[in-house]
Scaffold this motif. Structure first.
Motif, PDB file in Angstrom:
ATOM      1  N   UNK A  76       6.918  48.047  66.963  1.00  0.00           N
ATOM      2  CA  UNK A  76       5.594  47.454  66.731  1.00  0.00           C
ATOM      3  C   UNK A  76       4.585  48.516  66.316  1.00  0.00           C
ATOM      4  N   UNK A  77       4.635  49.678  66.959  1.00  0.00           N
ATOM      5  CA  UNK A  77       3.730  50.767  66.577  1.00  0.00           C
ATOM      6  C   UNK A  77       4.147  51.353  65.232  1.00  0.00           C
ATOM      7  N   UNK A  78       5.415  51.527  65.027  1.00  0.00           N
ATOM      8  CA  UNK A  78       5.906  52.035  63.740  1.00  0.00           C
ATOM      9  C   UNK A  78       5.447  51.160  62.590  1.00  0.00           C
ATOM     10  N   UNK A  79       5.487  49.836  62.795  1.00  0.00           N
ATOM     11  CA  UNK A  79       5.171  48.890  61.733  1.00  0.00           C
ATOM     12  C   UNK A  79       3.695  48.523  61.657  1.00  0.00           C
ATOM     13  N   UNK A  80       2.876  49.065  62.574  1.00  0.00           N
ATOM     14  CA  UNK A  80       1.437  48.843  62.494  1.00  0.00           C
ATOM     15  C   UNK A  80       0.928  47.599  63.191  1.00  0.00           C
ATOM     16  N   UNK A  81       1.762  46.950  64.014  1.00  0.00           N
ATOM     17  CA  UNK A  81       1.257  45.805  64.779  1.00  0.00           C
ATOM     18  C   UNK A  81       0.274  46.269  65.848  1.00  0.00           C
ATOM     19  N   UNK A  82       0.431  47.499  66.294  1.00  0.00           N
ATOM     20  CA  UNK A  82      -0.539  48.178  67.148  1.00  0.00           C
ATOM     21  C   UNK A  82      -0.604  49.615  66.666  1.00  0.00           C
ATOM     22  N   UNK A  83      -1.754  50.254  66.865  1.00  0.00           N
ATOM     23  CA  UNK A  83      -1.910  51.645  66.434  1.00  0.00           C
ATOM     24  C   UNK A  83      -1.439  52.626  67.499  1.00  0.00           C
ATOM     25  N   UNK A  84      -1.574  52.233  68.764  1.00  0.00           N
ATOM     26  CA  UNK A  84      -1.255  53.125  69.882  1.00  0.00           C
ATOM     27  C   UNK A  84      -0.573  52.321  70.983  1.00  0.00           C
ATOM     28  N   UNK A  85       0.461  52.876  71.565  1.00  0.00           N
ATOM     29  CA  UNK A  85       1.071  52.287  72.754  1.00  0.00           C
ATOM     30  C   UNK A  85       2.088  53.283  73.316  1.00  0.00           C
ATOM     31  N   UNK A  86       2.856  52.816  74.275  1.00  0.00           N
ATOM     32  CA  UNK A  86       3.879  53.625  74.944  1.00  0.00           C
ATOM     33  C   UNK A  86       5.111  52.754  75.144  1.00  0.00           C
ATOM     34  N   UNK A  87       6.243  53.388  75.357  1.00  0.00           N
ATOM     35  CA  UNK A  87       7.437  52.613  75.650  1.00  0.00           C
ATOM     36  C   UNK A  87       8.449  53.466  76.405  1.00  0.00           C
ATOM     37  N   UNK A  88       9.459  52.805  76.913  1.00  0.00           N
ATOM     38  CA  UNK A  88      10.578  53.449  77.601  1.00  0.00           C
ATOM     39  C   UNK A  88      11.705  53.641  76.599  1.00  0.00           C
TER      40      UNK A  88
END
Length: 338
Positions: A76-88
């Motif tokens: 989602x971040x890679x594709x621009x659905x969100x600009x910033x986030x975190x994941x496991x």
């Protein structure tokens, strides 16, 4: 004439304000846990620091809902659905190899040391190899030491755990529990309450904070390990196109707030949440805590040895030189930060 001059001044002022407003960069920031969770708290602190350090040129819009389920957040971040986030990293099995080094047992007793040491190793060895290709990595970190939690009985040996059903988050602990013969299911942390409250699962492997964060009031037993049974590797990231569009001045601000700044921010907040959970929710619901015996620890070590060999081979196949030496350096770095 005076009216025309005044009107022109007002128009010019409005254009200036509009230009200033349009020049501000706003990042959409997504979280898949509650605003009070250390992950969300840390992200908010980072966003506040970004706005302050940039004198308001950059800010975050914290989205009211996650843009993707946890396993899909990286894409989602890679594709621009969100600009910033975190994941496991472990939520997408097999995708990341080098990051598994931060998931092994017995690494450390607090999230600050493991997070900062992991960031040092990541910057030195993993980032140049393109780990997390597709996003702009702002930092990496771990949670606190992993613990065995359940609602049924004390777990004093591997055989005790083998008779129960477990939710786990993926990564090395997924492979380790399989070798130990445990009945496990790979599910995101956000599903833990439903799984345990309905009896689909008997227990979960989590850091201390999660008992409080996910309101796991059914938990009655905890088994701790020196250095933790496992850790979890996280990445805090930005959409690369969003970063590339920034001015050199604003890129410098983002870079200043990356790396160890991120690792320490998340580590400190997680450590606080772990302590609060032990002395708050867990104490209130009477969680009985025991420490794993030497025999239990040795059972884990015997199985983990093969997984470390497997990781060394896989990491070196991906281009990491002297992977076993990198692991030893990581452990030494944790001890040094303590």
């Amino acid at each position: 004439m005076k009216f025309r001059l005044a009107s022109a001044a007002i128009l010019a002022s409005s254009l200036f304000v509009g230009a200033g407003a349009s020049a501000q960069t706003v990042f959409s920031a997504s979280s898949w846990v509650a605003p009070t969770h250390p992950l969300s708290v840390s992200q908010k602190q980072w966003c506040d620091a970004l706005e302050k350090e940039s004198a308001g040129r950059m800010k975050c819009n914290i989205l009211p809902k996650m843009v993707s389920a946890p396993p899909g957040t990286f894409d989602a971040v890679r594709d621009g659905l969100a600009d910033i986030s975190f994941t496991v990293d472990g939520y997408t099995p097999g995708r990341f190899v080098n990051t598994q080094v931060a998931e092994f047992p017995f690494l450390g007793d607090n999230a600050i040391a493991t997070s900062v040491a992991y960031q040092h190793i990541y910057s030195k060895y993993f980032a140049p190899l393109g780990e997390h290709k597709g996003v702009k990595v702002l930092g990496v970190f771990t949670h606190g030491p992993g613990i065995i939690f359940n609602s049924k009985k004390p777990v004093t040996h591997a055989s005790d755990a083998a008779s129960l059903k477990w939710r786990i988050g993926g990564g090395n602990i997924n492979e380790l529990t399989k070798l130990l013969g445990w009945n496990t299911t790979l599910k995101p942390a956000t599903e833990a309450f439903e799984l345990l409250s309905t009896g689909v699962m008997d227990g979960t492997l989590f850091p201390d904070e999660s008992v409080s964060a996910f309101k796991l009031s059914m938990i009655k037993h905890a088994t701790t390990f020196p250095g933790g049974l496992y850790n979890t590797s996280f990445v805090f990231m930005m959409n690369p196109a969003k970063y590339d569009a920034l001015s050199a001045q604003d890129k410098a601000v983002v870079d200043k707030l990356s790396g160890e700044y991120v690792a320490r921010t998340y580590g400190v907040n997680w450590e606080r949440a772990d302590d609060a959970s032990v002395n708050g929710a867990q104490k209130a619901q009477g969680v009985a805590r025991i420490q794993a015996s030497e025999a239990f620890v040795n059972e884990v070590k015997a199985k983990q040895a093969a997984l470390e060999d497997k990781w060394v081979a896989a990491a070196e196949a991906k281009g990491l030189k002297n992977a076993r030496g990198v692991l030893a350096e990581f452990r030494a770095e944790i001890a040094k930060i303590k």
